[in-house]
Design a protein around this motif. Structure first.
Motif, short mmCIF file in Angstrom:
data_model
loop_
_atom_site.label_atom_id
_atom_site.label_comp_id
_atom_site.label_asym_id
_atom_site.label_seq_id
_atom_site.Cartn_x
_atom_site.Cartn_y
_atom_site.Cartn_z
N TYR A 13 75.31 53.94 24.22
CA TYR A 13 75.80 52.56 24.33
C TYR A 13 74.81 51.70 25.11
O TYR A 13 73.90 52.21 25.76
N ASP A 15 74.89 50.21 27.80
CA ASP A 15 74.72 50.46 29.24
C ASP A 15 74.06 51.80 29.52
O ASP A 15 74.00 52.26 30.65
N ALA A 19 77.52 58.63 24.54
CA ALA A 19 78.91 58.96 24.18
C ALA A 19 78.96 60.08 23.14
O ALA A 19 79.91 60.86 23.11
N GLY A 40 88.05 60.07 25.72
CA GLY A 40 86.70 59.82 26.20
C GLY A 40 85.65 60.80 25.68
O GLY A 40 84.49 60.71 26.04
N CYS A 41 86.03 61.72 24.78
CA CYS A 41 85.07 62.72 24.31
C CYS A 41 84.16 62.18 23.22
O CYS A 41 83.23 62.85 22.80
N GLY A 42 84.44 60.95 22.73
CA GLY A 42 83.53 60.33 21.77
C GLY A 42 84.02 60.33 20.33
O GLY A 42 83.29 59.97 19.41
N LYS A 43 85.30 60.69 20.12
CA LYS A 43 85.76 60.81 18.74
C LYS A 43 85.88 59.46 18.03
O LYS A 43 85.48 59.34 16.88
N SER A 44 86.38 58.42 18.73
CA SER A 44 86.47 57.10 18.09
C SER A 44 85.08 56.55 17.82
O SER A 44 84.84 55.92 16.78
N THR A 45 84.18 56.77 18.76
CA THR A 45 82.80 56.31 18.57
C THR A 45 82.23 56.92 17.29
O THR A 45 81.62 56.23 16.47
P1 ADP Z 1 87.62 58.83 22.53
O1 ADP Z 1 87.90 58.17 21.23
O2 ADP Z 1 87.31 60.28 22.37
O3 ADP Z 1 88.70 58.62 23.56
P2 ADP Z 1 85.46 56.94 22.73
O4 ADP Z 1 84.64 57.26 21.55
O5 ADP Z 1 86.32 55.74 22.66
O6 ADP Z 1 86.30 58.22 23.17
O7 ADP Z 1 84.51 56.78 23.99
C1 ADP Z 1 83.57 57.78 24.36
C2 ADP Z 1 82.89 57.39 25.64
O8 ADP Z 1 82.07 56.24 25.44
C3 ADP Z 1 83.85 57.01 26.77
O9 ADP Z 1 83.37 57.55 27.97
C4 ADP Z 1 83.81 55.52 26.79
O10 ADP Z 1 84.03 55.03 28.09
C5 ADP Z 1 82.40 55.21 26.33
N1 ADP Z 1 82.36 53.92 25.62
C6 ADP Z 1 83.12 53.50 24.58
N2 ADP Z 1 82.78 52.27 24.17
C7 ADP Z 1 81.77 51.88 24.98
C8 ADP Z 1 80.97 50.68 25.07
N3 ADP Z 1 81.15 49.65 24.23
N4 ADP Z 1 80.01 50.65 26.03
C9 ADP Z 1 79.81 51.68 26.87
N5 ADP Z 1 80.53 52.82 26.84
C10 ADP Z 1 81.49 52.93 25.91
#
Ligand code: ADP
Length: 419
Positions: A13, A15, A19, A40-45
């Protein structure tokens, strides 16, 4: 329908947060794959990268063999079904389903729109509800309308992001069955994200378990349950969760807090020179000796246990038995609990016993288990030292066979009723 292939996909990401840390996964045409892991494991990402809502930092994404990293979401022809269904309250079911077609102004004649909506409505058994408004539908029907939208778009695959997490437990159960049925009927490739291991186990052909942006294991639900590759998967899959006990190797004996277990040569070899391991035993692998015949009894070890708390649930009962743990193992299990988002108490053992012979708080019972079913983990690397690759492959081969049969059965038109 389409195949989807992920090759070493990474997401960093803006920042700097990593992820997703190099995930490779092959999803076959018509397969139903679940991405599961704690929050927070990255599944939605990962899902958003597949559908094109999020840039891929590195790695390659293929749909039907074609690299699509740079393709806009529309060009990928995938349909995302969201948690809140995003239905328009003022539009009828018909117009809600037709919505994506209306967006493509002028592309489709009224006749074509009607045809596509009717096809979706018939598939989803929504024909009689076409003139109704979403507010008057049940949760399950609304979910089907949302899927109808994906169908009219001729999407190559459906992607679900925790679609059931807002529903109550009963409806969630019903919807699980419904989505499974639809997947079979449509034969569409589906990728489904959830943090709920029960959902993952009951829905998918294959389940991909993620931890901190890394894939831990991809296998059939039964494969994950019986042959987890490591402590994380073992602890994540199963309810109540697997019991983890410290095991101290002492010559040909493995000393557990509750009983000494003789080590077979094969097991001794797998343990190498380790003198401390983590031993996993599923709650349902315990039995009360009173419920066993002599043959069964002879295959295992027994120990007396004081039951601190007993929970009787009708179909079975859980007996909670406290034990002394080892500080090194306790530290590792605390780490595991944090990873799993759990707050389970690891210094008590849970045994799922038959509910017929009722156990009461404070009772002393003689319990039995078969040491051949123990899983043994390295307490530093979390690797499952008892992992049996051949058994794991056999389970997944059988699963693949079952999946193909189910798809073939679902594709066959129902036989006409006898006159
Ligand atoms: P999950 O779906 O498994 O709960 P996400 O894919 O939503 O997890 O997020 C994975 C990690 O990436 C988390 O630690 C989250 O805080 C971080 N994250 C998600 N979106 C952003 C973003 N836009 N910028 C920085 N970090 C992000």
């Amino acid at each position: 329908m389409a195949s989807i292939n992920l090759k070493d996909i990474v997401k960093v990401y803006g920042d700097g947060y990593r992820a997703v840390k190099g995930v490779s996964l092959d999803i076959a045409e018509g397969e139903f794959v679940i991405l599961v892991g704690p929050s927070g494991c990255g599944k939605s990402t990962l899902l958003r990268m597949i559908v094109g809502l999020e840039d891929i930092s590195s790695g390659d994404l293929y749909i039907d063999g074609e690299r699509v990293n740079e393709d806009a979401p529309r060009k990928r022809h995938l349909a995302m079904v969201f948690q809140n269904y995003a239905l328009y309250p003022h539009l009828t079911v018909f117009e809600n389903i037709a919505f994506p077609l209306r967006l493509e102004r002028g592309q489709f004649t009224e006749e074509q729109v009607r045809e596509k909506v009717m096809f979706a409505a018939e598939t989803l058994e929504l024909v009689e509800h076409l003139d109704r408004k979403p507010a008057n539908l049940s949760g399950g029907q609304r979910q089907r309308v949302a899927m109808g939208r994906a169908i009219v778009r001729d999407a190559r695959a459906f992607l679900f992001d925790e679609p059931l997490s807002n529903l109550d437990a009963k409806l969630r159960g019903q919807m699980r069955t419904e989505i499974s049925r639809l997947q079979r009927r449509l034969g569409t490739t589906m990728v489904y994200v959830t943090h709920d291991q029960t959902e993952a186990m009951t829905l998918g052909d294959r389940v991909a378990v993620l931890r901190k942006g890394e894939l831990q294991q991809v296998a059939s639900p039964r494969g994950l349950y019986e042959q987890p590759r490591n402590l994380f998967v073992a602890g994540f899959i199963g309810s109540p969760p697997m019991n983890f006990l410290p095991g101290q190797v002492d010559g040909d004996v493995l000393r557990l807090p509750v009983v000494d277990v003789p080590l077979t040569d094969a097991l001794r070899e797998r343990l190498g020179d380790r003198d401390l391991v983590i031993v996993g035993i599923r709650p349902d692998h315990f039995a009360d000796v009173a419920a066993l015949d002599d043959d069964k009894l002879a295959t295992g070890v027994t120990f007396d246990a004081v039951v601190d708390v007993a929970e009787w649930l009708g179909s079975e009962q859980y007996a909670y038995i406290p034990f002394e743990t080892h500080p090194d193992v306790a530290a590792k299990l605390d780490e595991l609990d944090r990873d799993l988002d759990g707050e389970s108490m690891r210094t008590q053992l849970v045994a799922a016993l038959s509910s017929e012979n009722r156990v009461r708080d404070g009772d002393t019972r003689t319990l039995w288990f078969d040491p051949a079913r123990m899983l043994i983990f390295d307490h530093n690397t979390w690797e499952n030292l008892t992992f049996d690759a051949d058994a794991a492959r056999a389970i997944d081969d059988q699963n693949e066979e079952d999946r193909k049969q189910a798809l073939a059965r679902a594709a066959k038109p129902a036989a006409a009723p006898a006159a």
